[in-house]
Write a protein that holds these residues in place. Structure first.
Motif, PDB file in Angstrom:
ATOM      1  N   ALA A  27       0.845  -1.193   0.000  1.00 24.52           N
ATOM      2  CA  ALA A  27       0.000   0.000   0.000  1.00 24.52           C
ATOM      3  C   ALA A  27       0.882   1.244   0.000  1.00 24.52           C
ATOM      4  O   ALA A  27       1.269   1.727   1.063  1.00 24.52           O
ATOM      5  N   PRO A  28       1.216   1.769  -1.169  1.00 25.13           N
ATOM      6  CA  PRO A  28       2.156   2.899  -1.241  1.00 25.13           C
ATOM      7  C   PRO A  28       1.573   4.246  -0.814  1.00 25.13           C
ATOM      8  O   PRO A  28       2.329   5.151  -0.471  1.00 25.13           O
ATOM      9  N   THR A  29       0.257   4.411  -0.825  1.00 23.76           N
ATOM     10  CA  THR A  29      -0.344   5.685  -0.428  1.00 23.76           C
ATOM     11  C   THR A  29      -1.201   5.477   0.812  1.00 23.76           C
ATOM     12  O   THR A  29      -1.588   4.343   1.147  1.00 23.76           O
ATOM     13  N   GLN A  30      -1.534   6.581   1.498  1.00 22.02           N
ATOM     14  CA  GLN A  30      -2.362   6.455   2.691  1.00 22.02           C
ATOM     15  C   GLN A  30      -3.732   5.890   2.348  1.00 22.02           C
ATOM     16  O   GLN A  30      -4.288   5.081   3.105  1.00 22.02           O
ATOM     17  N   GLU A  31      -4.281   6.271   1.217  1.00 24.20           N
ATOM     18  CA  GLU A  31      -5.570   5.720   0.788  1.00 24.20           C
ATOM     19  C   GLU A  31      -5.476   4.202   0.621  1.00 24.20           C
ATOM     20  O   GLU A  31      -6.383   3.459   1.015  1.00 24.20           O
ATOM     21  N   ASP A  32      -4.354   3.737   0.062  1.00 22.63           N
ATOM     22  CA  ASP A  32      -4.157   2.297  -0.093  1.00 22.63           C
ATOM     23  C   ASP A  32      -4.015   1.614   1.272  1.00 22.63           C
ATOM     24  O   ASP A  32      -4.497   0.487   1.467  1.00 22.63           O
ATOM     25  N   LEU A  34      -5.412   2.519   4.100  1.00 18.25           N
ATOM     26  CA  LEU A  34      -6.739   2.409   4.715  1.00 18.25           C
ATOM     27  C   LEU A  34      -7.527   1.256   4.108  1.00 18.25           C
ATOM     28  O   LEU A  34      -8.195   0.498   4.822  1.00 18.25           O
ATOM     29  N   ALA A  35      -7.454   1.116   2.790  1.00 17.13           N
ATOM     30  CA  ALA A  35      -8.164   0.013   2.130  1.00 17.13           C
ATOM     31  C   ALA A  35      -7.583  -1.331   2.547  1.00 17.13           C
ATOM     32  O   ALA A  35      -8.324  -2.303   2.771  1.00 17.13           O
ATOM     33  N   LEU A  36      -6.249  -1.399   2.664  1.00 19.15           N
ATOM     34  CA  LEU A  36      -5.589  -2.638   3.064  1.00 19.15           C
ATOM     35  C   LEU A  36      -6.028  -3.061   4.464  1.00 19.15           C
ATOM     36  O   LEU A  36      -6.354  -4.236   4.703  1.00 19.15           O
ATOM     37  N   LEU A  37      -6.055  -2.119   5.407  1.00 14.68           N
ATOM     38  CA  LEU A  37      -6.449  -2.450   6.772  1.00 14.68           C
ATOM     39  C   LEU A  37      -7.916  -2.863   6.834  1.00 14.68           C
ATOM     40  O   LEU A  37      -8.276  -3.819   7.535  1.00 14.68           O
ATOM     41  N   ALA A  38      -8.770  -2.150   6.106  1.00 17.74           N
ATOM     42  CA  ALA A  38     -10.191  -2.512   6.092  1.00 17.74           C
ATOM     43  C   ALA A  38     -10.385  -3.932   5.568  1.00 17.74           C
ATOM     44  O   ALA A  38     -11.178  -4.713   6.115  1.00 17.74           O
ATOM     45  N   GLY A  83     -13.346   0.188  11.027  1.00 18.10           N
ATOM     46  CA  GLY A  83     -14.800   0.131  11.101  1.00 18.10           C
ATOM     47  C   GLY A  83     -15.323  -1.271  11.346  1.00 18.10           C
ATOM     48  O   GLY A  83     -14.658  -2.276  11.079  1.00 18.10           O
ATOM     49  N   ILE A  84     -16.536  -1.322  11.862  1.00 20.43           N
ATOM     50  CA  ILE A  84     -17.221  -2.594  12.127  1.00 20.43           C
ATOM     51  C   ILE A  84     -18.563  -2.536  11.406  1.00 20.43           C
ATOM     52  O   ILE A  84     -19.438  -1.741  11.752  1.00 20.43           O
ATOM     53  N   GLY A  85     -18.686  -3.335  10.346  1.00 24.66           N
ATOM     54  CA  GLY A  85     -19.873  -3.259   9.507  1.00 24.66           C
ATOM     55  C   GLY A  85     -19.774  -2.187   8.443  1.00 24.66           C
ATOM     56  O   GLY A  85     -20.705  -1.984   7.675  1.00 24.66           O
ATOM     57  N   GLN A  86     -18.641  -1.494   8.395  1.00 20.97           N
ATOM     58  CA  GLN A  86     -18.374  -0.484   7.376  1.00 20.97           C
ATOM     59  C   GLN A  86     -16.915  -0.618   6.965  1.00 20.97           C
ATOM     60  O   GLN A  86     -16.037  -0.738   7.826  1.00 20.97           O
ATOM     61  N   ALA A  87     -16.650  -0.587   5.668  1.00 23.95           N
ATOM     62  CA  ALA A  87     -15.274  -0.723   5.175  1.00 23.95           C
ATOM     63  C   ALA A  87     -14.559   0.619   5.291  1.00 23.95           C
ATOM     64  O   ALA A  87     -14.133   1.217   4.298  1.00 23.95           O
ATOM     65  N   THR A  88     -14.466   1.115   6.531  1.00 30.06           N
ATOM     66  CA  THR A  88     -13.866   2.419   6.787  1.00 30.06           C
ATOM     67  C   THR A  88     -12.773   2.288   7.836  1.00 30.06           C
ATOM     68  O   THR A  88     -12.771   1.356   8.637  1.00 30.06           O
ATOM     69  N   VAL A  89     -11.869   3.261   7.832  1.00 29.22           N
ATOM     70  CA  VAL A  89     -10.817   3.348   8.843  1.00 29.22           C
ATOM     71  C   VAL A  89     -10.691   4.814   9.238  1.00 29.22           C
ATOM     72  O   VAL A  89     -10.539   5.678   8.370  1.00 29.22           O
ATOM     73  N   GLU A  90     -10.770   5.101  10.535  1.00 27.09           N
ATOM     74  CA  GLU A  90     -10.656   6.469  11.021  1.00 27.09           C
ATOM     75  C   GLU A  90      -9.266   6.714  11.595  1.00 27.09           C
ATOM     76  O   GLU A  90      -8.734   5.881  12.332  1.00 27.09           O
ATOM     77  N   LEU A  91      -8.702   7.875  11.262  1.00 30.73           N
ATOM     78  CA  LEU A  91      -7.352   8.235  11.701  1.00 30.73           C
ATOM     79  C   LEU A  91      -7.361   9.483  12.579  1.00 30.73           C
ATOM     80  O   LEU A  91      -6.320  10.103  12.768  1.00 30.73           O
ATOM     81  N   GLY A  92      -8.499   9.809  13.161  1.00 33.40           N
ATOM     82  CA  GLY A  92      -8.620  11.081  13.859  1.00 33.40           C
ATOM     83  C   GLY A  92      -8.196  11.071  15.306  1.00 33.40           C
ATOM     84  O   GLY A  92      -8.322  12.081  15.975  1.00 33.40           O
ATOM     85  N   SER A  93      -7.683   9.933  15.798  1.00 32.47           N
ATOM     86  CA  SER A  93      -7.446   9.878  17.233  1.00 32.47           C
ATOM     87  C   SER A  93      -6.174   9.105  17.549  1.00 32.47           C
ATOM     88  O   SER A  93      -5.340   8.840  16.693  1.00 32.47           O
ATOM     89  N   ASN A  94      -6.057   8.728  18.805  1.00 33.20           N
ATOM     90  CA  ASN A  94      -4.922   7.990  19.338  1.00 33.20           C
ATOM     91  C   ASN A  94      -5.489   6.914  20.252  1.00 33.20           C
ATOM     92  O   ASN A  94      -6.672   6.950  20.607  1.00 33.20           O
TER      93      ASN A  94
END
Length: 376
Positions: A27-32, A34-38, A83-94
């Motif tokens: 995954a060379p980009t941040q978008e990639d 997020l998709a990889l982790l999802a 995400g759980i039930g959504q193919a999303t990943v949030e990066l807004g926290s710690n």
């Protein structure tokens, strides 16, 4: 596609930890990324059945780690709430529990060489810029694989890690009090207008009196389903007021953290045990994503501890004023899992300079994850 990962329990969370170099090959980009982790977690399914996610907010976490021997810390890490039930990943926290695991990971993987007695690992969270340190016991330079430390919310022992948040305020919004006020009233779409305290310390968080939202903290055995829509409205409105999103942006699910607080009193913990009033300084129930947190997240504990030092805040009102001479305050937080203790260090002006917690971590597995791409 195979992705190498290491699975750790940190405090009351489970986190998959990945080397940034391994991730970059896929995954060379941040978008990639997020998709990889999802895909790796199977996030699109609420059960996360076809991935390595645990199906809950406290077990659907990951961090991508980069060793930085010449940087301001020993390593950088990007925390991901999957995400759980959504193919999303949030990066807004710690996540402090994941940071606990990362400190042990750094010692076990040689990112930081073991010291004679203890090893201090400094970590920079790329999501917020926060700097943390984790101190791992390494007697005679022995790298630990097991320990006897326990934390409320888990009966399993682990390696003791002393975790410190340094200068923890203002990392997402630029100020400890994002609105400039100790209390605000948030008018919710459903008509309620609770008084709240909003702080940015450890993570952005909003705290409201449990009684104002009709939640009884004399027992923490039941869920919060009857109040979930209102709590989600509270999160959305607080995110807007704190500048975490714009009026047209979709509310985030991971931040701000939402907490319901009450003065100390005897209560029934989630396991049915009784927690006496004299064992804690205040009670709290936190919302994690869409469900009550089984204990309290460490960044939420930092936010709560910081709010306790602000005269007039709803948290401070619940526990009473502290002595201005106290440079280190020990706060005992009554949670569904029992009492969690923090040490809050302030400077001569009363500003929080460090919040410290004693935690535990353990490596669970090293794995080659077979990642299946999402099928439309």
């Amino acid at each position: 596609m195979q992705l190498r990962g290491q699975w750790y329990r940190g405090g009351t969370s489970k986190c998959w930890l990945f080397d940034a170099g391994d991730v970059a090959r896929h995954a060379p980009t941040q978008e990639d990324v997020l998709a990889l982790l999802a895909d790796a977690f199977g996030a699109a399914d609420s059960r996360q059945l076809d991935g390595v996610g645990g199906g809950t907010s406290t077990t659907s976490k990951a961090a991508v780690i980069t060793a930085t021997p010449d940087g301001p810390a020993d390593l950088d890490y990007l925390f991901a709430q999957v995400g759980i039930g959504q193919a999303t990943v949030e990066l807004g926290s710690n996540c402090g529990n994941c940071a606990t695991a990362i400190a042990l990971y750094a010692v076990q993987n040689g990112i930081v060489a073991a010291g004679d007695v203890a090893t201090r690992v400094t970590m920079r969270n790329l999501n917020t810029g926060a700097v943390l340190s984790g101190t791992v016991s390494t007697p005679r330079r022995r790298v630990p694989t097991a320990g006897q430390a326990r934390v409320p919310g888990s009966t399993a022992p682990g390696v003791p890690v002393r975790l410190s948040f340094h200068g923890p305020w203002g990392q997402s919004t630029g100020a400890l009090l994002p609105t400039g006020r100790t209390t605000d009233r948030l008018v919710l779409p459903g008509g309620a207008a609770p008084e709240v305290t909003m702080v940015d310390a450890g993570a952005p968080a909003v705290f409201a009196p449990a009684s104002d939202l009709g939640v009884d903290l004399s027992s923490m055995t039941a869920g919060l389903d009857h109040r979930l829509p209102e709590l989600l409205e509270l999160r959305a409105e607080a995110g807007l007021a704190m500048g975490l999103r714009g009026p047209d942006d979709t509310p985030q699910h991971a931040i701000p953290k939402v907490g319901l607080v009450a003065p100390p009193a005897g209560y029934t913990a989630a396991d049915g045990s009784h927690v006496a009033a004299d064992t804690h300084d205040l009670r709290v129930r936190m919302l994690s994503m869409f469900a009550p947190h089984p204990a309290i997240g460490l960044t939420s504990a930092v936010a709560l501890s910081s709010a306790a030092t602000i005269p007039g805040s709803l948290v401070a009102r619940s526990i009473g004023p502290s002595s201005p001479e106290e440079r280190t305050r020990h706060l005992r937080i009554g949670t569904p899992a029992g009492v969690v203790a923090t040490e809050v260090v302030t400077d001569a002006d009363g500003n929080v300079v460090e919040v410290v917690l004693d935690r535990a971590a353990r490596q669970l597995a090293v794995a080659q994850i077979e990642v299946a791409r999402t099928v439309a």
